[in-house]
Scaffold this active site. Structure first.
Site, PDB file in Angstrom:
ATOM      1  N   ALA A  32      -0.517  11.206   5.942  1.00 27.23           N
ATOM      2  CA  ALA A  32       0.692  10.671   5.299  1.00 27.23           C
ATOM      3  C   ALA A  32       0.778  11.362   3.937  1.00 27.23           C
ATOM      4  O   ALA A  32      -0.019  12.264   3.644  1.00 27.23           O
ATOM      5  CB  ALA A  32       0.583   9.160   5.158  1.00 27.23           C
ATOM      6  N   VAL A  33       1.654  10.939   3.059  1.00 27.09           N
ATOM      7  CA  VAL A  33       1.871  11.716   1.832  1.00 27.09           C
ATOM      8  C   VAL A  33       0.588  11.879   1.025  1.00 27.09           C
ATOM      9  O   VAL A  33       0.223  12.988   0.621  1.00 27.09           O
ATOM     10  CB  VAL A  33       2.972  11.069   0.952  1.00 27.09           C
ATOM     11  CG1 VAL A  33       3.159  11.876  -0.323  1.00 27.09           C
ATOM     12  CG2 VAL A  33       4.261  10.960   1.729  1.00 27.09           C
ATOM     13  N   GLY A  35      -2.574  11.669   1.971  1.00 29.55           N
ATOM     14  CA  GLY A  35      -3.536  12.510   2.677  1.00 29.55           C
ATOM     15  C   GLY A  35      -3.121  13.963   2.688  1.00 29.55           C
ATOM     16  O   GLY A  35      -3.924  14.873   2.431  1.00 29.55           O
ATOM     17  N   SER A  56      -0.975  11.233  14.958  1.00 26.32           N
ATOM     18  CA  SER A  56       0.236  11.825  15.561  1.00 26.32           C
ATOM     19  C   SER A  56       0.211  13.318  15.271  1.00 26.32           C
ATOM     20  O   SER A  56       0.206  13.743  14.111  1.00 26.32           O
ATOM     21  CB  SER A  56       1.485  11.184  14.980  1.00 26.32           C
ATOM     22  OG  SER A  56       1.701  11.645  13.670  1.00 26.32           O
ATOM     23  N   ASN A 123      -7.664   2.390  -0.663  1.00 24.30           N
ATOM     24  CA  ASN A 123      -7.920   1.293  -1.610  1.00 24.30           C
ATOM     25  C   ASN A 123      -8.646   0.159  -0.899  1.00 24.30           C
ATOM     26  O   ASN A 123      -8.148  -0.960  -0.825  1.00 24.30           O
ATOM     27  CB  ASN A 123      -6.578   0.767  -2.158  1.00 24.30           C
ATOM     28  CG  ASN A 123      -6.224   1.435  -3.476  1.00 24.30           C
ATOM     29  OD1 ASN A 123      -7.100   1.953  -4.168  1.00 24.30           O
ATOM     30  ND2 ASN A 123      -4.957   1.446  -3.802  1.00 24.30           N
ATOM     31  N   SER A 149      -7.256   7.660  -7.727  1.00 29.39           N
ATOM     32  CA  SER A 149      -6.140   7.112  -8.488  1.00 29.39           C
ATOM     33  C   SER A 149      -5.236   8.225  -9.003  1.00 29.39           C
ATOM     34  O   SER A 149      -5.701   9.273  -9.429  1.00 29.39           O
ATOM     35  CB  SER A 149      -6.626   6.303  -9.681  1.00 29.39           C
ATOM     36  OG  SER A 149      -5.521   5.830 -10.416  1.00 29.39           O
ATOM     37  N   LYS A 203     -12.608   1.177  -8.797  1.00 31.60           N
ATOM     38  CA  LYS A 203     -11.175   1.416  -8.546  1.00 31.60           C
ATOM     39  C   LYS A 203     -10.416   0.108  -8.580  1.00 31.60           C
ATOM     40  O   LYS A 203      -9.286   0.032  -9.082  1.00 31.60           O
ATOM     41  CB  LYS A 203     -10.989   2.092  -7.187  1.00 31.60           C
ATOM     42  CG  LYS A 203      -9.503   2.268  -6.769  1.00 31.60           C
ATOM     43  CD  LYS A 203      -8.701   3.107  -7.747  1.00 31.60           C
ATOM     44  CE  LYS A 203      -7.381   3.569  -7.201  1.00 31.60           C
ATOM     45  NZ  LYS A 203      -6.330   2.550  -7.043  1.00 31.60           N
ATOM     46  N   HIS A 206      -9.931  -0.752 -12.073  1.00 31.42           N
ATOM     47  CA  HIS A 206      -8.869   0.148 -12.586  1.00 31.42           C
ATOM     48  C   HIS A 206      -7.512  -0.455 -12.282  1.00 31.42           C
ATOM     49  O   HIS A 206      -6.635  -0.543 -13.148  1.00 31.42           O
ATOM     50  CB  HIS A 206      -8.988   1.532 -11.940  1.00 31.42           C
ATOM     51  CG  HIS A 206      -7.741   2.353 -12.073  1.00 31.42           C
ATOM     52  ND1 HIS A 206      -6.646   2.214 -11.228  1.00 31.42           N
ATOM     53  CD2 HIS A 206      -7.388   3.294 -12.979  1.00 31.42           C
ATOM     54  CE1 HIS A 206      -5.677   3.032 -11.603  1.00 31.42           C
ATOM     55  NE2 HIS A 206      -6.091   3.698 -12.648  1.00 31.42           N
ATOM     56  N   ASN A 207      -7.334  -0.901 -11.053  1.00 34.87           N
ATOM     57  CA  ASN A 207      -6.031  -1.466 -10.673  1.00 34.87           C
ATOM     58  C   ASN A 207      -5.727  -2.758 -11.413  1.00 34.87           C
ATOM     59  O   ASN A 207      -4.585  -3.016 -11.785  1.00 34.87           O
ATOM     60  CB  ASN A 207      -5.984  -1.685  -9.165  1.00 34.87           C
ATOM     61  CG  ASN A 207      -5.709  -0.396  -8.420  1.00 34.87           C
ATOM     62  OD1 ASN A 207      -6.176   0.670  -8.825  1.00 34.87           O
ATOM     63  ND2 ASN A 207      -4.931  -0.472  -7.355  1.00 34.87           N
ATOM     64  N   GLU A 210      -4.599  -1.771 -14.696  1.00 35.64           N
ATOM     65  CA  GLU A 210      -3.236  -1.230 -14.494  1.00 35.64           C
ATOM     66  C   GLU A 210      -2.217  -2.363 -14.515  1.00 35.64           C
ATOM     67  O   GLU A 210      -1.170  -2.279 -15.168  1.00 35.64           O
ATOM     68  CB  GLU A 210      -3.214  -0.501 -13.157  1.00 35.64           C
ATOM     69  CG  GLU A 210      -1.897  -0.016 -12.633  1.00 35.64           C
ATOM     70  CD  GLU A 210      -2.047   0.498 -11.196  1.00 35.64           C
ATOM     71  OE1 GLU A 210      -2.871   1.404 -10.974  1.00 35.64           O
ATOM     72  OE2 GLU A 210      -1.331  -0.002 -10.307  1.00 35.64           O
ATOM     73  N   TYR A 211      -2.527  -3.454 -13.795  1.00 37.61           N
ATOM     74  CA  TYR A 211      -1.598  -4.606 -13.777  1.00 37.61           C
ATOM     75  C   TYR A 211      -1.396  -5.140 -15.193  1.00 37.61           C
ATOM     76  O   TYR A 211      -0.272  -5.413 -15.620  1.00 37.61           O
ATOM     77  CB  TYR A 211      -2.177  -5.721 -12.913  1.00 37.61           C
ATOM     78  CG  TYR A 211      -1.988  -5.630 -11.429  1.00 37.61           C
ATOM     79  CD1 TYR A 211      -2.245  -4.457 -10.716  1.00 37.61           C
ATOM     80  CD2 TYR A 211      -1.569  -6.740 -10.693  1.00 37.61           C
ATOM     81  CE1 TYR A 211      -2.097  -4.398  -9.342  1.00 37.61           C
ATOM     82  CE2 TYR A 211      -1.422  -6.694  -9.316  1.00 37.61           C
ATOM     83  CZ  TYR A 211      -1.684  -5.525  -8.652  1.00 37.61           C
ATOM     84  OH  TYR A 211      -1.535  -5.480  -7.278  1.00 37.61           O
ATOM     85  N   LYS A 281       0.327  -4.984  -3.881  1.00 38.01           N
ATOM     86  CA  LYS A 281      -0.421  -4.722  -2.648  1.00 38.01           C
ATOM     87  C   LYS A 281      -1.758  -5.470  -2.638  1.00 38.01           C
ATOM     88  O   LYS A 281      -2.518  -5.388  -1.708  1.00 38.01           O
ATOM     89  CB  LYS A 281      -0.655  -3.220  -2.491  1.00 38.01           C
ATOM     90  CG  LYS A 281       0.611  -2.439  -2.117  1.00 38.01           C
ATOM     91  CD  LYS A 281       0.249  -1.122  -1.466  1.00 38.01           C
ATOM     92  CE  LYS A 281       1.492  -0.359  -1.037  1.00 38.01           C
ATOM     93  NZ  LYS A 281       2.290   0.048  -2.251  1.00 38.01           N
TER      94      LYS A 281
END
Ligand code: 6PG
Length: 500
Positions: A32-33, A35, A56, A123, A149, A203, A206-207, A210-211, A281
């Protein structure tokens, strides 16, 4: 070589062929983006040849077609993926945290051998990482949970990377991750955080920070919006100005961009069109849950999580709108002075939030037996990650000067900042309270700060209450031991072991 492996286009620098036909020194599963961008980042670094696999196949083919220069080695099944990788095979999983991660781990474990390395770059909750690492350890395969991150852009240009895992895995993984990490002050923003789940724990913190950072910025915006005639565009310029000083950071920088944005449909400032209900999330929630369990007050982070929750209860906000209180207007005699007050209050509250986050890392390290260098964490957060900020240099300096500092706030640099910000911080919190403007992170950070400073806390009364209804005992200031008052008897005091 398995028939399911498309040999790399001959990139400028091909990895040494180990004679097994394996061309790639690193692999990515999940395109996905995030990766895809990470795979492209890896492929752009000299010495890397990247094997890629996605459930896929179309996505794999799209990536190869869009980036022939990357020299990807495409695999269309796990056997082919393993065959494409030099030993010790190293693969980074970039799929949605949860069951998908377990499924990919199982598939890789089936084709990997002892000494190979599986990295989860999602995450994941650190306790899941501890479980996964323990489960796979018997196979001799290394499992590494790595916080990555910086979002999609960071994955491509240079994230901050927080890997856990064994020392053995770090020998192979370190050079690869250093080749793709952001660089701050000449140093790659990656370090071996600690064993098993340490990377994903850091991590998570870290999040959480961030909040808190995002909530504090939002409160600063809200106060200036209410307290001055400035609209989003003008406030954007205020943030842009702040970003040229001690508040310089990615989040301040993007805040100015968001506030500048005009909604194409209506011509109104986009921030005025966006529904004021914040999503999440869940990583901030994990931070608060785990800090509570570790006994670490992370008031700024918690208030940021609560503020997102409160904003997402329209059914309550609807009916509460008529509750008595001031009209949420704020008149300030000197707008420029007020804006500077808000800037200082933001800086002081931000220091508190980061200090609390580092306290939580220290407590987690003690709880889980990790040896985490707090100064090294501050250093790798200086670039690539969402909370990257100039002031992380000050935090790394502080821990370099005193690695076992009991609380970051007492570092001389921050004491000087609090000296400058004190009065402004209190004026802003008072103004918010007086005008009915919610500033939960600003005010809780100030209360935490004052709680730490207080010579006596009302916790003494809480102990008395607990002893009254639960006989939970209390300690005295003037002698050792635990005591209980016979509240329902003659109110004499006995030692907890029953002696008078
Ligand atoms: C990062 C970000 C990222 C974060 C998402 C969702 O370090 O790149 O922290 O990992 O999880 O941006 O964040 P929310 O929890 O706010 O949805």
């Amino acid at each position: 070589m398995s028939e399911n492996v498309v040999p790399a286009q001959q990139p400028a620098q091909t990895a040494p062929d180990t004679g097994t036909g394996a061309a790639a020194n690193i692999g990515v599963v999940g395109l996905a983006v995030m990766g895809s961008n990470l795979a492209r980042n890896l492929a752009s670094r000299e010495g890397n040849t990247v094997a890629v696999y996605n459930r896929s196949h179309e996505r794999t083919d799209q990536l190869l077609a869009a980036h022939p220069e990357a020299g990807f080695v495409a695999a269309y099944d796990y056997a082919g993926f393993a065959a494409a990788l030099q030993k010790p095979r190293t693969a980074i999983i970039m799929v949605q945290a949860g069951r998908a991660t377990d499924a990919v781990i199982d598939a890789l474990a089936a084709v990997f051998e002892p000494g190979d390395i599986i990295v989860d770059g999602g995450n994941a909750l650190f306790t899941d990482t501890i479980r996964r690492e323990r489960a796979i350890r018997a196979t001799g395969i290394n499992f590494v949970g790595a916080g990555i991150s910086g979002g999609e852009e960071g994955a491509l240009t240079g994230p901050s990377i927080m890997p856990g895992g064994s020392d053995e895995s770090w020998v192979t993984l370190g050079p690869i991750l250093r080749s793709i990490a952001a660089v701050a002050e000449g140093e790659p923003c990656v370090t071996h955080v600690g064993h098993d789940g340490a990377g994903h724990f850091v991590k998570m913190i870290h999040n959480g920070i961030e909040y808190a950072d995002m909530q504090l910025i939002a409160e600063a915006y809200d106060l200036i919006r209410h307290g001055t005639g400035a609209g989003p565009a003008q406030i954007a310029e205020i943030f842009a100005e702040w970003n040229r000083g001690e508040l310089e950071s990615y989040l301040i920088e993007i805040t100015a961009e968001v506030l500048r944005q005009v909604d194409a449909r209506t011509g109104a400032p986009l921030v005025d069109v966006i529904l004021d209900e914040a999503g999440s999330k869940g990583t901030g929630v994990w931070t608060v849950q785990n800090a509570l369990g570790l006994g670490v007050p992370v008031s700024g982070i918690a208030e940021a999580v609560f503020a997102r929750s409160l904003s997402s209860h329209p059914e309550q906000r609807q009916v509460a709108g008529d509750l008595p209180g001031p009209a949420q207007t704020l008149t300030v005699p000197d707008e420029a002075a007020f804006i500077e007050d808000v800037r200082l209050a933001l800086y002081a509250s931000k220091i508190v939030a980061y200090s609390q986050g580092f306290d939580a890392i220290r407590a987690g390290a003690m709880e889980y037996g990790w040896r985490i260098d707090l100064g090294a964490i501050a250093k790798i957060w200086r670039g690539g990650c969402i909370i990257r900020a100039q002031f992380l240099n000050r935090i790394s300096d502080a821990y370099a000067a005193e690695p076992d500092m009991p609380v970051l706030l007492t570092a001389p640099y921050f004491v000087e900042a609090f000296t400058r910000a004190q009065s402004a911080w209190r004026r802003v919190v008072a103004a918010a309270a007086g005008s009915g403007i919610p500033a939960p992170a600003f005010s809780s950070s100030l209360s935490y700060y004052d709680g730490l400073r207080a010579e006596r806390l009302p916790a003494a009364l809480v102990q008395g209450q607990r002893d009254f209804f639960g006989a939970h005992t209390y300690r005295r200031r003037d002698m050792a031991g635990a005591f209980h008052t016979l509240w329902s008897g003659d109110r004499s005091e006995i030692e907890a072991d029953g002696t008078h």
